[in-house]
Design a protein around this motif. Structure first.
Motif, mmCIF file in Angstrom:
data_model
loop_
_atom_site.group_PDB
_atom_site.id
_atom_site.type_symbol
_atom_site.label_atom_id
_atom_site.label_comp_id
_atom_site.label_asym_id
_atom_site.label_seq_id
_atom_site.Cartn_x
_atom_site.Cartn_y
_atom_site.Cartn_z
ATOM 1 N N LYS A 11 0.832 -1.208 0.000
ATOM 2 C CA LYS A 11 0.000 0.000 0.000
ATOM 3 C C LYS A 11 0.865 1.256 0.000
ATOM 4 N N LYS A 12 1.921 1.236 0.806
ATOM 5 C CA LYS A 12 2.827 2.387 0.864
ATOM 6 C C LYS A 12 3.518 2.591 -0.479
ATOM 7 N N GLU A 15 1.068 4.117 -2.917
ATOM 8 C CA GLU A 15 0.884 5.546 -2.658
ATOM 9 C C GLU A 15 2.065 6.357 -3.194
ATOM 10 N N GLU A 18 1.734 6.615 -6.852
ATOM 11 C CA GLU A 18 0.667 7.553 -7.200
ATOM 12 C C GLU A 18 1.201 8.987 -7.171
ATOM 13 N N ARG A 19 1.985 9.311 -6.154
ATOM 14 C CA ARG A 19 2.575 10.653 -6.077
ATOM 15 C C ARG A 19 3.556 10.880 -7.225
#
Length: 54
Positions: A11-12, A15, A18-19
């Motif tokens: 998940k990290k 993320e 995504e950034r």
């Protein structure tokens, strides 16, 4: 417990990607190959998370 830790790690990473994707998209001349690669990596992570969850 290791499975939950792996999912949290994924998940990290998702993320972070995504950034990175958003940063690439907002550049004056986005690199379409880089965008495609980031999307591919995000999808692979999502698939792995789904496999671990089931």
């Amino acid at each position: 417990m290791a499975e939950a830790q792996r999912i949290e790690s994924l998940k990290k990473r998702h993320e972070t990607l995504e950034r990175t994707l958003e940063t690439e998209r907002t550049r004056p001349m986005p690199d379409s190959a880089a965008i495609a690669e980031i999307k591919r990596m995000k999808l692979a992570i999502k698939d792995e998370m789904a496999n671990l969850s089931s």
